[in-house]
Design an enzyme around this catalytic site. Structure first.
Site, PDB file in Angstrom:
ATOM      1  N   GLU A 105      -5.573  -5.159  10.533  1.00 11.43           N
ATOM      2  CA  GLU A 105      -4.697  -4.059  10.630  1.00 11.43           C
ATOM      3  C   GLU A 105      -4.778  -3.340  11.844  1.00 11.43           C
ATOM      4  O   GLU A 105      -5.670  -2.576  12.007  1.00 11.43           O
ATOM      5  CB  GLU A 105      -4.694  -3.156   9.205  1.00 11.43           C
ATOM      6  CG  GLU A 105      -4.360  -3.666   8.041  1.00 11.43           C
ATOM      7  CD  GLU A 105      -3.720  -2.843   6.992  1.00 11.43           C
ATOM      8  OE1 GLU A 105      -2.455  -3.059   6.577  1.00 11.43           O
ATOM      9  OE2 GLU A 105      -4.161  -1.896   7.172  1.00 11.43           O
ATOM     10  N   GLY A 151       2.782  -1.138   4.217  1.00 11.14           N
ATOM     11  CA  GLY A 151       2.801   0.050   3.944  1.00 11.14           C
ATOM     12  C   GLY A 151       4.154   0.365   3.494  1.00 11.14           C
ATOM     13  O   GLY A 151       4.763   0.440   2.639  1.00 11.14           O
ATOM     14  N   GLY A 152       5.116   1.086   4.808  1.00  9.50           N
ATOM     15  CA  GLY A 152       6.189   1.607   4.477  1.00  9.50           C
ATOM     16  C   GLY A 152       7.352   0.856   3.703  1.00  9.50           C
ATOM     17  O   GLY A 152       7.936   1.369   2.991  1.00  9.50           O
ATOM     18  N   GLY A 180       2.084   2.122  10.849  1.00 12.74           N
ATOM     19  CA  GLY A 180       3.177   3.059  10.793  1.00 12.74           C
ATOM     20  C   GLY A 180       3.670   3.703  11.846  1.00 12.74           C
ATOM     21  O   GLY A 180       4.478   4.732  11.958  1.00 12.74           O
ATOM     22  N   HIS A 200      -9.659   1.015   4.788  1.00 16.07           N
ATOM     23  CA  HIS A 200      -8.428   1.273   5.564  1.00 16.07           C
ATOM     24  C   HIS A 200      -8.341   2.183   6.583  1.00 16.07           C
ATOM     25  O   HIS A 200      -9.097   3.149   6.667  1.00 16.07           O
ATOM     26  CB  HIS A 200      -7.135   1.856   4.483  1.00 16.07           C
ATOM     27  CG  HIS A 200      -5.911   1.716   4.982  1.00 16.07           C
ATOM     28  ND1 HIS A 200      -5.456   2.748   6.010  1.00 16.07           N
ATOM     29  CD2 HIS A 200      -4.801   1.102   4.956  1.00 16.07           C
ATOM     30  CE1 HIS A 200      -4.080   2.417   6.354  1.00 16.07           C
ATOM     31  NE2 HIS A 200      -3.941   1.555   5.523  1.00 16.07           N
ATOM     32  N   GLU A 205      -6.821   4.601   7.822  1.00 14.31           N
ATOM     33  CA  GLU A 205      -6.717   6.025   7.544  1.00 14.31           C
ATOM     34  C   GLU A 205      -7.801   6.666   6.864  1.00 14.31           C
ATOM     35  O   GLU A 205      -8.094   7.927   6.913  1.00 14.31           O
ATOM     36  CB  GLU A 205      -5.449   6.336   6.661  1.00 14.31           C
ATOM     37  CG  GLU A 205      -4.082   5.874   7.530  1.00 14.31           C
ATOM     38  CD  GLU A 205      -2.945   5.491   6.767  1.00 14.31           C
ATOM     39  OE1 GLU A 205      -2.827   5.392   5.507  1.00 14.31           O
ATOM     40  OE2 GLU A 205      -1.728   5.160   7.391  1.00 14.31           O
ATOM     41  N   ASN A 259       0.846  -1.191  -0.128  1.00 12.28           N
ATOM     42  CA  ASN A 259       0.025   0.092   0.025  1.00 12.28           C
ATOM     43  C   ASN A 259       0.911   1.134  -0.149  1.00 12.28           C
ATOM     44  O   ASN A 259       1.472   1.584   1.029  1.00 12.28           O
ATOM     45  CB  ASN A 259      -0.978   0.028   1.323  1.00 12.28           C
ATOM     46  CG  ASN A 259      -1.685   1.363   1.453  1.00 12.28           C
ATOM     47  OD1 ASN A 259      -1.764   1.980   0.425  1.00 12.28           O
ATOM     48  ND2 ASN A 259      -2.449   1.425   2.526  1.00 12.28           N
ATOM     49  N   TRP A 260       1.149   1.835  -1.093  1.00 17.35           N
ATOM     50  CA  TRP A 260       2.070   2.965  -1.386  1.00 17.35           C
ATOM     51  C   TRP A 260       1.203   4.204  -0.575  1.00 17.35           C
ATOM     52  O   TRP A 260       1.849   5.422  -0.606  1.00 17.35           O
ATOM     53  CB  TRP A 260       2.251   3.334  -2.692  1.00 17.35           C
ATOM     54  CG  TRP A 260       3.337   2.584  -3.135  1.00 17.35           C
ATOM     55  CD1 TRP A 260       4.085   1.488  -2.623  1.00 17.35           C
ATOM     56  CD2 TRP A 260       4.139   2.830  -4.469  1.00 17.35           C
ATOM     57  NE1 TRP A 260       5.030   1.063  -3.351  1.00 17.35           N
ATOM     58  CE2 TRP A 260       5.227   1.872  -4.494  1.00 17.35           C
ATOM     59  CE3 TRP A 260       4.188   3.874  -5.312  1.00 17.35           C
ATOM     60  CZ2 TRP A 260       6.123   1.991  -5.288  1.00 17.35           C
ATOM     61  CZ3 TRP A 260       5.136   3.848  -6.215  1.00 17.35           C
ATOM     62  CH2 TRP A 260       6.374   2.758  -6.408  1.00 17.35           C
ATOM     63  N   LYS A 261       0.092   4.179  -0.290  1.00 13.62           N
ATOM     64  CA  LYS A 261      -0.529   5.356   0.381  1.00 13.62           C
ATOM     65  C   LYS A 261      -0.566   6.337  -0.724  1.00 13.62           C
ATOM     66  O   LYS A 261      -0.601   6.507  -1.905  1.00 13.62           O
ATOM     67  CB  LYS A 261       0.071   5.745   1.871  1.00 13.62           C
ATOM     68  CG  LYS A 261      -0.046   4.627   2.735  1.00 13.62           C
ATOM     69  CD  LYS A 261       0.084   4.626   4.083  1.00 13.62           C
ATOM     70  CE  LYS A 261       0.243   3.435   4.969  1.00 13.62           C
ATOM     71  NZ  LYS A 261       0.054   3.560   6.447  1.00 13.62           N
ATOM     72  N   SER A 316       3.192  -2.137  10.285  1.00 16.04           N
ATOM     73  CA  SER A 316       4.588  -2.086  10.688  1.00 16.04           C
ATOM     74  C   SER A 316       5.444  -3.319  10.274  1.00 16.04           C
ATOM     75  O   SER A 316       6.337  -3.975  10.886  1.00 16.04           O
ATOM     76  CB  SER A 316       4.783  -1.696  12.090  1.00 16.04           C
ATOM     77  OG  SER A 316       4.394  -0.468  12.275  1.00 16.04           O
TER      78      SER A 316
HETATM   79  C1  PEP Z   1      -1.029  -0.109   5.952  1.00 23.31           C
HETATM   80  O1  PEP Z   1      -1.059   1.150   5.565  1.00 23.31           O
HETATM   81  O2  PEP Z   1      -1.527  -0.661   5.398  1.00 23.31           O
HETATM   82  C2  PEP Z   1       0.309  -0.475   6.616  1.00 23.31           C
HETATM   83  C3  PEP Z   1       0.269  -1.651   7.076  1.00 23.31           C
HETATM   84  O3  PEP Z   1       1.251   0.420   7.034  1.00 23.31           O
HETATM   85  P1  PEP Z   1       2.793   0.137   7.377  1.00 23.31           P
HETATM   86  O4  PEP Z   1       3.179  -1.072   6.968  1.00 23.31           O
HETATM   87  O5  PEP Z   1       3.616   1.281   7.161  1.00 23.31           O
HETATM   88  O6  PEP Z   1       2.452   0.051   8.957  1.00 23.31           O
END
Ligand code: PEP
Length: 260
Positions: free
Chosen positions: A171, A238-239, A177, A99, A101, A13-15, A217
């Site tokens: 999640e 994500g990251g 994050g 999600h 966010e 997920n590049w957000k 994470s």
């Molecule tokens: C996400 O945005 O779905 C996610 C899991 O982010 P991160 O891996 O950065 O925690």
């Protein structure tokens, strides 16, 4: 082992990150790498502006393309929004729905998540539905209730045939994050509960075929123990999906532990 009934999926997920240059670099590195890419199902969920470019670049990379949001209506006076058919026309096969966010910053409710899920499935887009508890909900001991509620509402109009197109991502909000990953035991407890809930709704055969991902994470250092859990079939990342090398390491671990 029930894992043989479901796909192992590593989704990125590049957000709100990335541009044409970083996308090209990503796929160049993916194509050059020797990581086995046909053992897990790999998905990159990009911002809508990059869907078409990603679709072009992903050819011969064994990656599928997804995006991160959609509107539940097919068309109309919804300024700034994109429908499922628009996203599909651009080249997406998957869409992240619900999600945390989006729930937090854009007021997305369980009811909206349900409408989006139904609209996606009816249009032929494959939803990756996110569920997860906040830190406060975990501290008050209501995690499993929260997850059940989110799941039941999201799937309220989905039948057993449509369920085959759906991926669930657990999640925990407090893990996204933050660098604070759920322990393998915490992640397994919730993913097991998700499967139990699916079993109650759709029966054992349907429930055992749903891929349940962990997200929050996750990186190459903690992926192994998470993937070893019985009810976890991959990750939403994500990251650590922004750089091909980091993401490929996770794919490599996935291929080794959950791939087939
Ligand atoms: C996400 O945005 O779905 C996610 C899991 O982010 P991160 O891996 O950065 O925690």
């Amino acid at each position: 082992m029930d894992k043989r009934y479901r796909k192992a999926i590593i989704a990125g997920n590049w957000k709100m990150n990335g541009d044409n240059t970083s996308l090209k670099t990503f796929f160049k590195e993916v194509k050059q790498s020797k990581t086995p890419k046909n053992i897990t199902k790999n998905i990159l969920c990009v911002p809508a502006t990059l869907i078409t470019a990603a679709q072009g670049l992903s050819k011969s990379s064994k990656f599928s393309v997804g995006t991160q949001n959609m509107h539940f209506e097919q068309s109309g006076a919804y300024t700034g929004e994109l429908s499922a058919s628009m996203i599909m026309e651009a080249g997406a096969e998957y869409v992240i729905i619900g999600h945390s966010e989006r729930r937090k910053f854009f007021g997305e409710t369980d009811e909206i998540v349900a409408k989006k899920t139904t609209a996606a499935v009816l249009s032929g887009l494959k939803p990756i539905i996110c569920v997860g508890e906040t830190n406060c909900q975990r501290n008050f001991g209501v995690t499993l209730e929260v997850i059940r509620r989110q799941l039941k509402i999201a799937l309220s109009s989905i039948d057993a045939v449509q369920l085959k197109k759906i991926v669930i991502a657990y999640e925990p909000v407090w893990a996204i994050g933050t660098g604070r990953t759920a322990t393998p035991e915490q992640a397994q407890e919730v993913c097991k509960e998700i499967r139990t809930c699916l079993r109650e709704m759709y029966g054992a055969k349907s429930a055992r075929a749903v891929s349940i991902l962990y997200g929050g994470s996750l990186n190459a250092n903690n992926a192994r123990e998470i993937f070893e859990q019985y009810d976890i079939d991959g990750a939403l990342v994500g990251g650590a999906s922004l750089k091909a090398q980091d993401f490929l390491k996770i794919i490599e671990i996935g291929a080794e532990i959950i791939g087939k």
